[in-house]
Design a protein around this motif. Sequence first.
Motif, mmCIF file in Angstrom:
data_model
loop_
_atom_site.group_PDB
_atom_site.id
_atom_site.type_symbol
_atom_site.label_atom_id
_atom_site.label_comp_id
_atom_site.label_asym_id
_atom_site.label_seq_id
_atom_site.Cartn_x
_atom_site.Cartn_y
_atom_site.Cartn_z
ATOM 1 N N LEU A 27 18.996 34.925 2.546
ATOM 2 C CA LEU A 27 20.405 35.231 3.265
ATOM 3 C C LEU A 27 20.228 36.647 4.092
ATOM 4 O O LEU A 27 20.697 36.704 5.121
ATOM 5 N N THR A 28 19.307 37.522 3.777
ATOM 6 C CA THR A 28 19.161 38.520 4.626
ATOM 7 C C THR A 28 18.590 38.021 5.728
ATOM 8 O O THR A 28 18.984 38.916 6.801
ATOM 9 N N VAL A 29 17.502 37.569 5.911
ATOM 10 C CA VAL A 29 16.773 37.157 7.275
ATOM 11 C C VAL A 29 17.608 36.403 8.073
ATOM 12 O O VAL A 29 17.652 36.410 9.117
ATOM 13 N N SER A 30 18.281 35.514 7.165
ATOM 14 C CA SER A 30 19.424 34.766 8.240
ATOM 15 C C SER A 30 20.276 35.497 8.736
ATOM 16 O O SER A 30 20.757 35.400 10.024
ATOM 17 N N GLY A 31 20.933 36.459 8.437
ATOM 18 C CA GLY A 31 21.863 37.423 8.777
ATOM 19 C C GLY A 31 21.356 38.249 9.913
ATOM 20 O O GLY A 31 21.975 38.351 10.900
ATOM 21 N N ILE A 32 20.131 38.807 9.842
ATOM 22 C CA ILE A 32 19.236 39.483 10.838
ATOM 23 C C ILE A 32 19.105 38.544 12.098
ATOM 24 O O ILE A 32 19.420 38.806 13.041
ATOM 25 N N ALA A 33 18.671 37.270 11.870
ATOM 26 C CA ALA A 33 18.279 36.569 12.865
ATOM 27 C C ALA A 33 19.529 36.045 13.789
ATOM 28 O O ALA A 33 19.495 35.874 14.793
ATOM 29 N N ASN A 34 20.687 35.911 13.023
ATOM 30 C CA ASN A 34 21.922 35.425 13.481
ATOM 31 C C ASN A 34 22.327 36.432 14.341
ATOM 32 O O ASN A 34 22.766 36.519 15.526
ATOM 33 N N ARG A 35 22.454 37.905 13.994
ATOM 34 C CA ARG A 35 22.605 38.968 14.852
ATOM 35 C C ARG A 35 21.915 39.119 16.040
ATOM 36 O O ARG A 35 22.333 39.384 17.058
ATOM 37 N N MET A 36 20.795 38.848 15.936
ATOM 38 C CA MET A 36 19.750 38.926 17.094
ATOM 39 C C MET A 36 19.860 37.765 18.405
ATOM 40 O O MET A 36 19.344 37.787 19.291
ATOM 41 N N GLY A 37 20.502 36.786 17.856
ATOM 42 C CA GLY A 37 20.949 35.774 18.691
ATOM 43 C C GLY A 37 20.186 34.523 18.748
ATOM 44 O O GLY A 37 20.074 33.563 19.586
ATOM 45 N N PHE A 38 19.360 34.327 17.629
ATOM 46 C CA PHE A 38 18.527 33.076 17.499
ATOM 47 C C PHE A 38 19.489 31.909 17.200
ATOM 48 O O PHE A 38 20.719 31.944 16.645
ATOM 49 N N SER A 39 18.934 30.810 17.623
ATOM 50 C CA SER A 39 19.876 29.376 17.563
ATOM 51 C C SER A 39 19.819 29.061 15.894
ATOM 52 O O SER A 39 19.030 29.631 15.089
ATOM 53 N N ARG A 81 11.974 39.996 19.685
ATOM 54 C CA ARG A 81 11.270 39.249 18.572
ATOM 55 C C ARG A 81 11.725 39.727 16.993
ATOM 56 O O ARG A 81 12.041 40.930 17.041
ATOM 57 N N LEU A 82 11.427 39.141 16.178
ATOM 58 C CA LEU A 82 11.807 39.503 14.845
ATOM 59 C C LEU A 82 10.347 39.249 14.068
ATOM 60 O O LEU A 82 10.045 38.350 14.165
ATOM 61 N N CYS A 83 10.156 40.390 13.471
ATOM 62 C CA CYS A 83 8.632 40.466 12.650
ATOM 63 C C CYS A 83 9.240 40.614 11.400
ATOM 64 O O CYS A 83 9.726 41.276 10.843
ATOM 65 N N ILE A 84 8.760 39.763 10.279
ATOM 66 C CA ILE A 84 8.943 39.626 9.023
ATOM 67 C C ILE A 84 7.599 39.687 8.090
ATOM 68 O O ILE A 84 6.689 38.787 8.307
ATOM 69 N N GLU A 85 7.486 40.768 7.114
ATOM 70 C CA GLU A 85 6.340 40.769 6.345
ATOM 71 C C GLU A 85 6.904 40.630 4.745
ATOM 72 O O GLU A 85 7.484 41.351 4.422
ATOM 73 N N VAL A 86 6.155 39.500 4.396
ATOM 74 C CA VAL A 86 6.718 39.237 2.907
ATOM 75 C C VAL A 86 5.258 39.711 2.082
ATOM 76 O O VAL A 86 4.188 39.239 2.395
ATOM 77 N N ALA A 140 -0.169 39.709 1.777
ATOM 78 C CA ALA A 140 0.830 39.969 2.693
ATOM 79 C C ALA A 140 0.985 39.061 3.848
ATOM 80 O O ALA A 140 -0.040 38.614 4.320
ATOM 81 N N VAL A 141 2.210 38.287 4.256
ATOM 82 C CA VAL A 141 2.244 37.393 5.202
ATOM 83 C C VAL A 141 3.176 37.767 6.257
ATOM 84 O O VAL A 141 4.426 38.203 6.098
ATOM 85 N N SER A 142 2.635 37.969 7.086
ATOM 86 C CA SER A 142 3.427 38.743 8.767
ATOM 87 C C SER A 142 3.764 37.572 9.531
ATOM 88 O O SER A 142 2.751 36.828 9.765
ATOM 89 N N MET A 143 4.956 37.287 9.656
ATOM 90 C CA MET A 143 5.639 36.427 10.424
ATOM 91 C C MET A 143 6.290 36.714 11.736
ATOM 92 O O MET A 143 7.068 37.596 11.438
ATOM 93 N N THR A 144 6.086 36.172 12.920
ATOM 94 C CA THR A 144 6.839 36.683 13.980
ATOM 95 C C THR A 144 7.384 35.453 14.672
ATOM 96 O O THR A 144 6.929 34.512 14.805
ATOM 97 N N LYS A 145 8.763 35.659 15.123
ATOM 98 C CA LYS A 145 9.410 34.591 15.838
ATOM 99 C C LYS A 145 9.937 35.331 17.394
ATOM 100 O O LYS A 145 10.558 36.366 17.065
ATOM 101 N N TYR A 146 9.892 34.694 18.422
ATOM 102 C CA TYR A 146 10.429 35.364 19.507
ATOM 103 C C TYR A 146 11.620 34.698 19.780
ATOM 104 O O TYR A 146 11.929 33.504 19.628
ATOM 105 N N VAL A 147 12.559 35.731 20.491
ATOM 106 C CA VAL A 147 13.766 35.056 20.855
ATOM 107 C C VAL A 147 13.701 34.499 22.193
ATOM 108 O O VAL A 147 12.936 35.249 23.169
ATOM 109 N N ARG A 148 14.120 33.273 22.554
ATOM 110 C CA ARG A 148 14.063 32.621 23.638
ATOM 111 C C ARG A 148 15.252 32.805 24.406
ATOM 112 O O ARG A 148 16.332 32.385 24.209
ATOM 113 N N ARG A 149 15.093 33.623 25.608
ATOM 114 C CA ARG A 149 15.942 33.832 26.635
ATOM 115 C C ARG A 149 16.298 32.968 27.780
ATOM 116 O O ARG A 149 17.297 32.935 28.115
ATOM 117 N N ASP A 150 15.094 32.183 27.859
ATOM 118 C CA ASP A 150 15.215 31.287 28.919
ATOM 119 C C ASP A 150 16.183 30.176 28.885
ATOM 120 O O ASP A 150 16.770 29.713 29.906
#
Length: 164
Positions: A27-39, A81-86, A140-150
């Motif tokens: 839920l936390t990462v969903s809210g952050i990603a939504n705020r950033m404009g991810f689809s 981008r959103l970088c998440i480390e678990v 530690a698992v570090s994951m990155t997802k880039y925001v697609r603006r194109d």
Amino acid sequence: MAEQKPQADVIRLTLPNQTEYLGVARLTVSGIANRMGFSYEEIEDIKLAVGEACTNAVIHAYKGKEEVGFIHIECQVFPDRLCIEVSDQGIGFASELIPEQLTPIFAGRDLDDLDEGGLGLYLIHTLMDEVVIRSEAGVAVSMTKYVRRDGVAGDDWTNSETEV
């Protein structure tokens, strides 16, 4: 004049290493990603990848220890981008991942028989743009997802509508 690195907003979350709290992480990462404009689809991918990383920690990190332990989640919000480390401080794994850890499903297993966590590291690698796994004091698992603006996600559906 030196070029400045882009500053990130940082959100940190520490959860008990229990399955009951995995929804809070998603839920936390969903809210952050939504705020950033991810689809919607990208948000679902991010939630699933974080769920897999957290599930791996719950199942494997503190095996055999009496204390419950914690899962630490850090989200770094950059403009692009959103970088998440678990991470956890539990039992790590071998420094080199064996190829089987990155394969989707072992032969003979039905997809319906897999619980969350069943696709593991393969799924995380598939869903995210960049993945780095470290195993020193824990994992530690570090994951990155880039925001697609194109191809702005919100504009796609308007082009596919038909006139009535």
